[in-house]
Write a protein that holds these residues in place. Sequence first.
Motif, PDB file in Angstrom:
ATOM      1  N   ALA A   1       0.836  -1.195   0.000  1.00  0.00           N
ATOM      2  CA  ALA A   1       0.000   0.000   0.000  1.00  0.00           C
ATOM      3  C   ALA A   1       0.868   1.240   0.000  1.00  0.00           C
ATOM      4  O   ALA A   1       1.960   1.259   0.572  1.00  0.00           O
ATOM      5  CB  ALA A   1      -0.916   0.000   1.218  1.00  0.00           C
ATOM      6  N   SER A   2       0.343   2.274  -0.635  1.00  0.00           N
ATOM      7  CA  SER A   2       0.965   3.593  -0.616  1.00  0.00           C
ATOM      8  C   SER A   2      -0.160   4.610  -0.673  1.00  0.00           C
ATOM      9  O   SER A   2      -0.885   4.680  -1.683  1.00  0.00           O
ATOM     10  CB  SER A   2       1.909   3.765  -1.802  1.00  0.00           C
ATOM     11  N   GLY A   3      -0.333   5.350   0.397  1.00  0.00           N
ATOM     12  CA  GLY A   3      -1.433   6.315   0.432  1.00  0.00           C
ATOM     13  C   GLY A   3      -2.760   5.606   0.262  1.00  0.00           C
ATOM     14  O   GLY A   3      -3.049   4.634   0.947  1.00  0.00           O
ATOM     15  N   ASP A   4      -3.558   6.093  -0.679  1.00  0.00           N
ATOM     16  CA  ASP A   4      -4.878   5.511  -0.929  1.00  0.00           C
ATOM     17  C   ASP A   4      -4.839   4.364  -1.927  1.00  0.00           C
ATOM     18  O   ASP A   4      -5.895   3.868  -2.335  1.00  0.00           O
ATOM     19  CB  ASP A   4      -5.831   6.591  -1.461  1.00  0.00           C
ATOM     20  N   PHE A   5      -3.650   3.931  -2.336  1.00  0.00           N
ATOM     21  CA  PHE A   5      -3.517   2.880  -3.342  1.00  0.00           C
ATOM     22  C   PHE A   5      -3.013   1.586  -2.722  1.00  0.00           C
ATOM     23  O   PHE A   5      -2.136   1.590  -1.858  1.00  0.00           O
ATOM     24  CB  PHE A   5      -2.550   3.316  -4.452  1.00  0.00           C
ATOM     25  N   VAL A   6      -3.570   0.481  -3.201  1.00  0.00           N
ATOM     26  CA  VAL A   6      -3.121  -0.859  -2.821  1.00  0.00           C
ATOM     27  C   VAL A   6      -2.863  -1.621  -4.110  1.00  0.00           C
ATOM     28  O   VAL A   6      -3.663  -1.561  -5.049  1.00  0.00           O
ATOM     29  CB  VAL A   6      -4.177  -1.597  -1.965  1.00  0.00           C
ATOM     30  N   ILE A   7      -1.732  -2.310  -4.173  1.00  0.00           N
ATOM     31  CA  ILE A   7      -1.429  -3.166  -5.315  1.00  0.00           C
ATOM     32  C   ILE A   7      -1.347  -4.603  -4.829  1.00  0.00           C
ATOM     33  O   ILE A   7      -0.744  -4.896  -3.804  1.00  0.00           O
ATOM     34  CB  ILE A   7      -0.137  -2.745  -6.055  1.00  0.00           C
ATOM     35  N   LEU A   8      -1.998  -5.485  -5.577  1.00  0.00           N
ATOM     36  CA  LEU A   8      -1.998  -6.911  -5.279  1.00  0.00           C
ATOM     37  C   LEU A   8      -1.378  -7.652  -6.452  1.00  0.00           C
ATOM     38  O   LEU A   8      -1.660  -7.325  -7.616  1.00  0.00           O
ATOM     39  CB  LEU A   8      -3.425  -7.428  -5.086  1.00  0.00           C
ATOM     40  N   HIS A   9      -0.547  -8.625  -6.167  1.00  0.00           N
ATOM     41  CA  HIS A   9      -0.047  -9.549  -7.189  1.00  0.00           C
ATOM     42  C   HIS A   9      -0.702 -10.882  -6.868  1.00  0.00           C
ATOM     43  O   HIS A   9      -0.450 -11.463  -5.814  1.00  0.00           O
ATOM     44  CB  HIS A   9       1.477  -9.658  -7.120  1.00  0.00           C
ATOM     45  N   GLY A  10      -1.582 -11.329  -7.749  1.00  0.00           N
ATOM     46  CA  GLY A  10      -2.346 -12.530  -7.443  1.00  0.00           C
ATOM     47  C   GLY A  10      -2.623 -13.389  -8.653  1.00  0.00           C
ATOM     48  O   GLY A  10      -2.224 -13.064  -9.778  1.00  0.00           O
ATOM     49  N   ARG A  11      -3.331 -14.468  -8.385  1.00  0.00           N
ATOM     50  CA  ARG A  11      -3.691 -15.428  -9.432  1.00  0.00           C
ATOM     51  C   ARG A  11      -5.202 -15.652  -9.398  1.00  0.00           C
ATOM     52  O   ARG A  11      -5.781 -15.890  -8.346  1.00  0.00           O
ATOM     53  CB  ARG A  11      -2.990 -16.750  -9.192  1.00  0.00           C
ATOM     54  N   PHE A  12      -5.796 -15.570 -10.589  1.00  0.00           N
ATOM     55  CA  PHE A  12      -7.190 -15.951 -10.773  1.00  0.00           C
ATOM     56  C   PHE A  12      -7.192 -17.273 -11.527  1.00  0.00           C
ATOM     57  O   PHE A  12      -6.787 -17.341 -12.688  1.00  0.00           O
ATOM     58  CB  PHE A  12      -7.951 -14.897 -11.584  1.00  0.00           C
ATOM     59  N   SER A  13      -7.618 -18.336 -10.856  1.00  0.00           N
ATOM     60  CA  SER A  13      -7.679 -19.649 -11.487  1.00  0.00           C
ATOM     61  C   SER A  13      -9.141 -20.075 -11.585  1.00  0.00           C
ATOM     62  O   SER A  13     -10.030 -19.444 -11.009  1.00  0.00           O
ATOM     63  CB  SER A  13      -6.874 -20.675 -10.679  1.00  0.00           C
ATOM     64  N   GLY A  14      -9.382 -21.153 -12.328  1.00  0.00           N
ATOM     65  CA  GLY A  14     -10.741 -21.648 -12.503  1.00  0.00           C
ATOM     66  C   GLY A  14     -11.611 -20.689 -13.283  1.00  0.00           C
ATOM     67  O   GLY A  14     -12.819 -20.620 -13.074  1.00  0.00           O
ATOM     68  N   ILE A  15     -11.006 -19.939 -14.206  1.00  0.00           N
ATOM     69  CA  ILE A  15     -11.727 -18.906 -14.946  1.00  0.00           C
ATOM     70  C   ILE A  15     -12.349 -19.420 -16.243  1.00  0.00           C
ATOM     71  O   ILE A  15     -12.966 -18.653 -16.973  1.00  0.00           O
ATOM     72  CB  ILE A  15     -10.814 -17.695 -15.245  1.00  0.00           C
ATOM     73  N   GLY A  16     -12.163 -20.705 -16.515  1.00  0.00           N
ATOM     74  CA  GLY A  16     -12.715 -21.278 -17.732  1.00  0.00           C
ATOM     75  C   GLY A  16     -11.826 -21.089 -18.946  1.00  0.00           C
ATOM     76  O   GLY A  16     -12.264 -21.252 -20.076  1.00  0.00           O
ATOM     77  N   ALA A  17     -10.569 -20.736 -18.719  1.00  0.00           N
ATOM     78  CA  ALA A  17      -9.593 -20.564 -19.801  1.00  0.00           C
ATOM     79  C   ALA A  17      -8.485 -21.601 -19.616  1.00  0.00           C
ATOM     80  O   ALA A  17      -8.333 -22.161 -18.529  1.00  0.00           O
ATOM     81  CB  ALA A  17      -9.006 -19.156 -19.750  1.00  0.00           C
ATOM     82  N   PRO A  18      -7.706 -21.872 -20.663  1.00  0.00           N
ATOM     83  CA  PRO A  18      -6.637 -22.870 -20.533  1.00  0.00           C
ATOM     84  C   PRO A  18      -5.605 -22.554 -19.455  1.00  0.00           C
ATOM     85  O   PRO A  18      -5.057 -23.454 -18.839  1.00  0.00           O
ATOM     86  CB  PRO A  18      -5.988 -22.884 -21.917  1.00  0.00           C
ATOM     87  N   ALA A  19      -5.341 -21.271 -19.230  1.00  0.00           N
ATOM     88  CA  ALA A  19      -4.343 -20.880 -18.228  1.00  0.00           C
ATOM     89  C   ALA A  19      -4.976 -19.946 -17.206  1.00  0.00           C
ATOM     90  O   ALA A  19      -5.887 -19.173 -17.525  1.00  0.00           O
ATOM     91  CB  ALA A  19      -3.168 -20.173 -18.897  1.00  0.00           C
ATOM     92  N   ALA A  20      -4.482 -20.016 -15.983  1.00  0.00           N
ATOM     93  CA  ALA A  20      -4.884 -19.043 -14.964  1.00  0.00           C
ATOM     94  C   ALA A  20      -4.322 -17.685 -15.356  1.00  0.00           C
ATOM     95  O   ALA A  20      -3.387 -17.585 -16.152  1.00  0.00           O
ATOM     96  CB  ALA A  20      -4.354 -19.476 -13.600  1.00  0.00           C
ATOM     97  N   TRP A  21      -4.884 -16.638 -14.779  1.00  0.00           N
ATOM     98  CA  TRP A  21      -4.363 -15.294 -14.983  1.00  0.00           C
ATOM     99  C   TRP A  21      -3.535 -14.892 -13.779  1.00  0.00           C
ATOM    100  O   TRP A  21      -3.971 -15.040 -12.637  1.00  0.00           O
ATOM    101  CB  TRP A  21      -5.487 -14.282 -15.131  1.00  0.00           C
ATOM    102  N   VAL A  22      -2.341 -14.393 -14.028  1.00  0.00           N
ATOM    103  CA  VAL A  22      -1.541 -13.761 -12.991  1.00  0.00           C
ATOM    104  C   VAL A  22      -1.724 -12.263 -13.209  1.00  0.00           C
ATOM    105  O   VAL A  22      -1.520 -11.756 -14.315  1.00  0.00           O
ATOM    106  CB  VAL A  22      -0.056 -14.183 -13.076  1.00  0.00           C
ATOM    107  N   VAL A  23      -2.142 -11.581 -12.137  1.00  0.00           N
ATOM    108  CA  VAL A  23      -2.623 -10.210 -12.288  1.00  0.00           C
ATOM    109  C   VAL A  23      -1.982  -9.290 -11.250  1.00  0.00           C
ATOM    110  O   VAL A  23      -1.864  -9.645 -10.081  1.00  0.00           O
ATOM    111  CB  VAL A  23      -4.164 -10.164 -12.121  1.00  0.00           C
ATOM    112  N   ALA A  24      -1.607  -8.117 -11.702  1.00  0.00           N
ATOM    113  CA  ALA A  24      -1.280  -7.018 -10.804  1.00  0.00           C
ATOM    114  C   ALA A  24      -2.510  -6.112 -10.799  1.00  0.00           C
ATOM    115  O   ALA A  24      -2.869  -5.533 -11.829  1.00  0.00           O
ATOM    116  CB  ALA A  24      -0.060  -6.249 -11.277  1.00  0.00           C
ATOM    117  N   ASP A  25      -3.207  -6.086  -9.671  1.00  0.00           N
ATOM    118  CA  ASP A  25      -4.382  -5.228  -9.505  1.00  0.00           C
ATOM    119  C   ASP A  25      -3.976  -4.015  -8.681  1.00  0.00           C
ATOM    120  O   ASP A  25      -3.348  -4.157  -7.632  1.00  0.00           O
ATOM    121  CB  ASP A  25      -5.491  -5.964  -8.749  1.00  0.00           C
ATOM    122  N   ILE A  26      -4.342  -2.853  -9.158  1.00  0.00           N
ATOM    123  CA  ILE A  26      -4.106  -1.616  -8.424  1.00  0.00           C
ATOM    124  C   ILE A  26      -5.477  -1.021  -8.133  1.00  0.00           C
ATOM    125  O   ILE A  26      -6.275  -0.822  -9.053  1.00  0.00           O
ATOM    126  CB  ILE A  26      -3.263  -0.619  -9.239  1.00  0.00           C
TER     127      ILE A  26
END
Length: 133
Positions: free
Chosen positions: A71-96
């Motif tokens: 976190a920095s100020g009012d911002f939070v960044i997450l590095h995560g994985r979304f799996s089971g999305i119905g696609a061949p590969a999971a998504w690795v995501v940086a969410d801000i």
Amino acid sequence: MSGAGQDHRVKFVLDAFDTLFNKRDYAAAERLWSAQYIQHSAHIPPGRDGLFDLVKGLPATLRYENHVAAASGDFVILHGRFSGIGAPAAWVVADIVRLEDGMLAEHWDVIQDEATQAQSRSGLPMFGDRFPA
């Protein structure tokens, strides 16, 4: 901002992601995402309803896992994985996300398909310490 304040914001966003993506508790999620939520993702329709409708349309196997958060100020960044999305590969995501008035107010992301060991030019996994099965 102090470490305690950052930890509180990170925990809030992680709890919000768990509520929406893993528990699919839309009533609780409405209390966490602003009605004026601004969506910058190319993969998600505008606003809170666009996000919620996207999640409703994904398979019940959808799962969010977090690896790193800051976190920095009012911002939070997450590095995560979304799996089971119905696609061949999971998504690795940086969410801000930007927080405002105790709610998620704005979102940006960077999304990649998770690489297998054979696809990884670095020889290292994109998420955690193991390659996907």
